[in-house]
Design a protein around this motif. Structure first.
Motif, mmCIF file in Angstrom:
data_model
loop_
_atom_site.group_PDB
_atom_site.id
_atom_site.type_symbol
_atom_site.label_atom_id
_atom_site.label_comp_id
_atom_site.label_asym_id
_atom_site.label_seq_id
_atom_site.Cartn_x
_atom_site.Cartn_y
_atom_site.Cartn_z
ATOM 1 N N VAL A 1 -11.150 -0.566 17.544
ATOM 2 C CA VAL A 1 -11.623 0.741 17.553
ATOM 3 C C VAL A 1 -12.453 0.274 18.896
ATOM 4 C CG1 VAL A 1 -12.959 2.844 17.697
ATOM 5 C CG2 VAL A 1 -11.295 2.397 15.967
ATOM 6 N N GLY A 2 -12.076 -0.663 19.742
ATOM 7 C CA GLY A 2 -12.490 -1.656 21.023
ATOM 8 C C GLY A 2 -13.208 -2.100 21.002
ATOM 9 N N GLY A 3 -13.882 -3.581 20.711
ATOM 10 C CA GLY A 3 -14.139 -4.867 19.809
ATOM 11 C C GLY A 3 -14.029 -5.098 18.475
ATOM 12 N N GLN A 4 -13.936 -4.657 17.699
ATOM 13 C CA GLN A 4 -14.204 -3.996 16.813
ATOM 14 C C GLN A 4 -13.146 -3.921 15.568
ATOM 15 O OE1 GLN A 4 -15.707 -0.716 13.698
ATOM 16 N NE2 GLN A 4 -17.601 -2.123 13.662
ATOM 17 N N LEU A 5 -12.839 -5.032 14.920
ATOM 18 C CA LEU A 5 -11.334 -4.393 14.038
ATOM 19 C C LEU A 5 -11.470 -4.520 12.714
ATOM 20 C CD1 LEU A 5 -8.408 -5.361 13.700
ATOM 21 C CD2 LEU A 5 -8.771 -8.066 13.170
ATOM 22 N N VAL A 6 -11.425 -2.851 12.352
ATOM 23 C CA VAL A 6 -11.554 -2.412 10.007
ATOM 24 C C VAL A 6 -10.530 -2.842 10.142
ATOM 25 C CG1 VAL A 6 -11.577 -0.627 9.880
ATOM 26 C CG2 VAL A 6 -12.390 -0.333 11.570
ATOM 27 N N VAL A 7 -10.008 -3.841 8.575
ATOM 28 C CA VAL A 7 -9.076 -4.092 8.021
ATOM 29 C C VAL A 7 -9.544 -3.604 6.248
ATOM 30 C CG1 VAL A 7 -8.118 -5.916 7.015
ATOM 31 C CG2 VAL A 7 -8.398 -5.909 9.790
ATOM 32 N N GLU A 8 -9.399 -3.063 5.917
ATOM 33 C CA GLU A 8 -8.454 -2.523 4.125
ATOM 34 C C GLU A 8 -7.343 -3.091 3.498
ATOM 35 O OE1 GLU A 8 -8.574 0.990 1.789
ATOM 36 O OE2 GLU A 8 -9.545 1.626 3.647
ATOM 37 N N VAL A 9 -7.626 -4.248 2.515
ATOM 38 C CA VAL A 9 -6.722 -4.286 1.809
ATOM 39 C C VAL A 9 -6.707 -4.208 0.235
ATOM 40 C CG1 VAL A 9 -5.434 -6.822 0.893
ATOM 41 C CG2 VAL A 9 -6.813 -6.737 3.389
ATOM 42 N N ASP A 10 -5.665 -4.181 -0.232
ATOM 43 C CA ASP A 10 -6.192 -3.661 -1.617
ATOM 44 C C ASP A 10 -4.582 -4.235 -2.321
ATOM 45 O OD1 ASP A 10 -8.140 -1.647 -2.049
ATOM 46 O OD2 ASP A 10 -6.697 -0.609 -0.610
ATOM 47 N N TYR A 11 -5.482 -5.826 -2.798
ATOM 48 C CA TYR A 11 -4.254 -6.471 -3.438
ATOM 49 C C TYR A 11 -4.295 -6.003 -5.656
ATOM 50 C CZ TYR A 11 -4.867 -9.670 -0.350
ATOM 51 O OH TYR A 11 -4.985 -11.117 0.508
ATOM 52 N N ILE A 12 -2.806 -5.623 -5.568
ATOM 53 C CA ILE A 12 -2.824 -4.966 -7.163
ATOM 54 C C ILE A 12 -2.894 -6.833 -8.549
ATOM 55 C CG2 ILE A 12 -0.648 -4.311 -8.327
ATOM 56 C CD1 ILE A 12 -2.322 -2.310 -6.061
ATOM 57 N N VAL A 13 -3.187 -6.436 -8.988
ATOM 58 C CA VAL A 13 -3.976 -7.833 -10.128
ATOM 59 C C VAL A 13 -2.916 -7.061 -11.561
ATOM 60 C CG1 VAL A 13 -5.642 -8.740 -11.338
ATOM 61 C CG2 VAL A 13 -6.422 -8.055 -9.440
ATOM 62 N N ASP B 1 -11.794 -13.175 17.526
ATOM 63 C CA ASP B 1 -12.625 -13.056 18.235
ATOM 64 C C ASP B 1 -13.109 -11.144 18.045
ATOM 65 O OD1 ASP B 1 -14.452 -13.714 19.540
ATOM 66 O OD2 ASP B 1 -13.616 -13.584 22.240
ATOM 67 N N TYR B 2 -12.589 -10.648 17.272
ATOM 68 C CA TYR B 2 -13.427 -9.322 17.194
ATOM 69 C C TYR B 2 -13.811 -8.863 16.552
ATOM 70 C CZ TYR B 2 -8.445 -7.644 19.448
ATOM 71 O OH TYR B 2 -7.872 -7.328 20.511
ATOM 72 N N GLU B 3 -15.448 -8.231 16.634
ATOM 73 C CA GLU B 3 -15.982 -7.908 15.094
ATOM 74 C C GLU B 3 -14.991 -7.870 13.818
ATOM 75 O OE1 GLU B 3 -20.021 -4.865 13.419
ATOM 76 O OE2 GLU B 3 -19.176 -4.919 15.846
ATOM 77 N N LEU B 4 -15.373 -8.281 13.534
ATOM 78 C CA LEU B 4 -14.023 -7.729 11.544
ATOM 79 C C LEU B 4 -14.787 -7.055 10.615
ATOM 80 C CD1 LEU B 4 -11.829 -8.436 10.760
ATOM 81 C CD2 LEU B 4 -12.293 -10.191 9.081
ATOM 82 N N TRP B 5 -14.605 -5.933 10.643
ATOM 83 C CA TRP B 5 -15.481 -5.402 9.703
ATOM 84 C C TRP B 5 -14.427 -4.957 8.375
ATOM 85 C CZ3 TRP B 5 -19.487 -1.910 10.060
ATOM 86 C CH2 TRP B 5 -19.543 -1.244 9.521
ATOM 87 N N LEU B 6 -14.596 -5.880 7.320
ATOM 88 C CA LEU B 6 -13.037 -6.574 6.030
ATOM 89 C C LEU B 6 -13.887 -5.487 4.999
ATOM 90 C CD1 LEU B 6 -10.104 -7.883 5.208
ATOM 91 C CD2 LEU B 6 -12.499 -9.535 4.452
ATOM 92 N N THR B 7 -12.891 -5.036 4.381
ATOM 93 C CA THR B 7 -12.989 -4.450 2.586
ATOM 94 C C THR B 7 -11.803 -4.394 2.125
ATOM 95 O OG1 THR B 7 -14.202 -2.446 4.018
ATOM 96 C CG2 THR B 7 -13.303 -2.277 1.720
ATOM 97 N N VAL B 8 -12.315 -5.653 1.075
ATOM 98 C CA VAL B 8 -10.777 -5.904 0.370
ATOM 99 C C VAL B 8 -11.371 -5.937 -0.974
ATOM 100 C CG1 VAL B 8 -9.891 -8.618 -0.913
ATOM 101 C CG2 VAL B 8 -10.942 -8.377 1.534
ATOM 102 N N SER B 9 -10.532 -4.984 -2.034
ATOM 103 C CA SER B 9 -10.495 -4.187 -3.329
ATOM 104 C C SER B 9 -9.420 -4.878 -4.253
ATOM 105 C CB SER B 9 -10.042 -2.460 -2.807
ATOM 106 O OG SER B 9 -12.029 -2.347 -2.073
ATOM 107 N N PHE B 10 -9.400 -5.212 -5.323
ATOM 108 C CA PHE B 10 -9.211 -5.315 -6.787
ATOM 109 C C PHE B 10 -8.303 -4.420 -7.610
ATOM 110 C CE2 PHE B 10 -11.203 -8.779 -4.592
ATOM 111 C CZ PHE B 10 -10.274 -9.413 -3.567
ATOM 112 N N THR B 11 -6.883 -4.265 -7.659
ATOM 113 C CA THR B 11 -7.240 -3.162 -9.325
ATOM 114 C C THR B 11 -6.065 -3.411 -9.483
ATOM 115 O OG1 THR B 11 -7.096 -0.541 -9.019
ATOM 116 C CG2 THR B 11 -5.790 -1.833 -7.368
ATOM 117 N N ALA B 12 -5.781 -3.038 -10.580
ATOM 118 C CA ALA B 12 -4.554 -3.362 -11.970
ATOM 119 C C ALA B 12 -4.046 -2.061 -11.759
ATOM 120 C CB ALA B 12 -4.971 -3.493 -13.198
ATOM 121 N N ASP B 13 -4.581 -0.650 -10.932
ATOM 122 C CA ASP B 13 -3.688 0.166 -11.867
ATOM 123 C C ASP B 13 -3.059 0.768 -9.519
ATOM 124 O OD1 ASP B 13 -3.067 2.926 -11.705
ATOM 125 O OD2 ASP B 13 -5.209 3.498 -12.329
ATOM 126 N N ARG B 14 -1.583 0.608 -9.353
ATOM 127 C CA ARG B 14 -1.551 0.881 -8.134
ATOM 128 C C ARG B 14 -2.512 2.570 -6.866
ATOM 129 N NH1 ARG B 14 2.894 -1.960 -6.201
ATOM 130 N NH2 ARG B 14 3.077 -2.883 -7.781
#
Length: 304
Positions: free
Chosen positions: A248-260, A287-300
């Motif tokens: 969105v504009g100069g903002q890069l929104v990234v959401e990552v969910d890792y399955i442990v 070179d974007y404003e990074l909005w990063l969310t990284v989550s970890f879960t054992a339940d898919r």
């Protein structure tokens, strides 16, 4: 404000002053030589001034960043501004096209081709210089607003070059005894240019709506994100990865969910925080404003 932010604001302001100069010059010149094509060029430049001022205002609001009322920042103003620009340019093209068609149906329009050629030559060179400068500088700024300004000036350059060719053709027709056909050159050029230009606001409109609707980012950017998160998955032994992203504009929104999984070696908070830092560092060159969310879960189910 960052150096890139200052540069973007300076480039937009330069575009405003340059567009204002050409608007005044073209409207006055077009009325003097009775050329609808030159007047259209001036009106396009005048609208560009208003749109550039809107871009500058949006840019300054976006640079204020997050607040209590805007907890996710104000970057959505950038695609909204692009949508407004696309609608304004498209409306002008449709209006000018309708006027040109009416003139073609009523016998065309006589134009002082000598002065018209002089204007078109000056406009082609002037607009080309501004477009080339903005195009070179915007590579370091990476702003969609500056990119939109550059696109407008490229369109103006193409427009002016087409007008120059058309007026030269009209001058040749006049000097070879075909004045009746020369009268159709000016409205014909307006109609052709308007039809050509309608493609640009349509592209800008699609680009703006993609970001306002939080659709996936461009394919090459999304593939880069997938490579980064997949490499982390392989290094740290996660069972699977879910990636959601948008730009969105100069903002890069990234959401990552890792399955442990059972074979994930280390699940300590320190290691998980280090993984977040690893992803951030891996994407820092975008070179974007990074909005990063990284989550970890054992339940898919929490990631799907």
């Amino acid at each position: 404000m960052s150096r890139a932010g200052n540069s973007a604001g300076r480039l937009i302001l330069l575009s405003v002053w340059a567009a204002l100069f050409w608007a005044v010059l073209a409207i006055g010149w077009g009325l003097a030589v009775r050329s609808q094509m030159i007047v259209f060029d001036g009106l396009y430049s005048l609208i560009s001034v208003l749109l550039s001022l809107l871009s500058l205002l949006s840019f300054r609001i976006i640079r204020k960043g997050q607040s209590k009322r805007f907890p996710f920042g104000r970057d959505a103003l950038e695609p909204l501004t692009i949508i407004v620009k696309a609608i304004a340019i498209g409306t002008l093209c449709v209006y000018a096209l309708s006027v040109a068609v009416m003139e073609l149906l009523t016998g065309g329009r006589e134009v002082n081709t000598g002065w018209a050629v002089a204007y078109a030559a000056a406009a082609t060179v002037g607009c080309g210089v501004v477009a080339a400068y903005l195009g070179r500088e915007q590579r370091a700024v990476r702003s969609d607003l500056v990119r939109a300004e550059t696109t407008q000036w490229l369109m103006d350059t193409v427009l002016s070059a087409g007008v120059l060719a058309g007026f030269i053709a009209a001058a040749v027709l006049e000097r070879t005894g075909y004045e009746r056909f020369a009268a159709y050159v000016d409205p014909t050029m307006v109609a052709l240019v308007c039809l050509l230009f309608l493609a640009m606001p349509l592209r800008l409109l699609m680009h703006g709506f993609r970001e306002v609707l939080f659709m996936a980012p461009p394919r090459e950017l999304e593939e880069r994100l997938r490579r980064c998160v997949w490499q982390v998955q392989q290094r740290h032994g996660f069972d699977d990865t879910y990636l959601r992203s948008t730009k969105v504009g100069g903002q890069l929104v990234v959401e990552v969910d890792y399955i442990v999984g059972e074979h994930t070696p280390d699940r300590s908070v320190e290691v998980l925080d280090a993984i977040r830092r690893e992803i951030t560092d891996g994407l820092s060159d975008l070179d974007y404003e990074l909005w990063l969310t990284v989550s970890f879960t054992a339940d898919r189910a929490w990631a799907e």
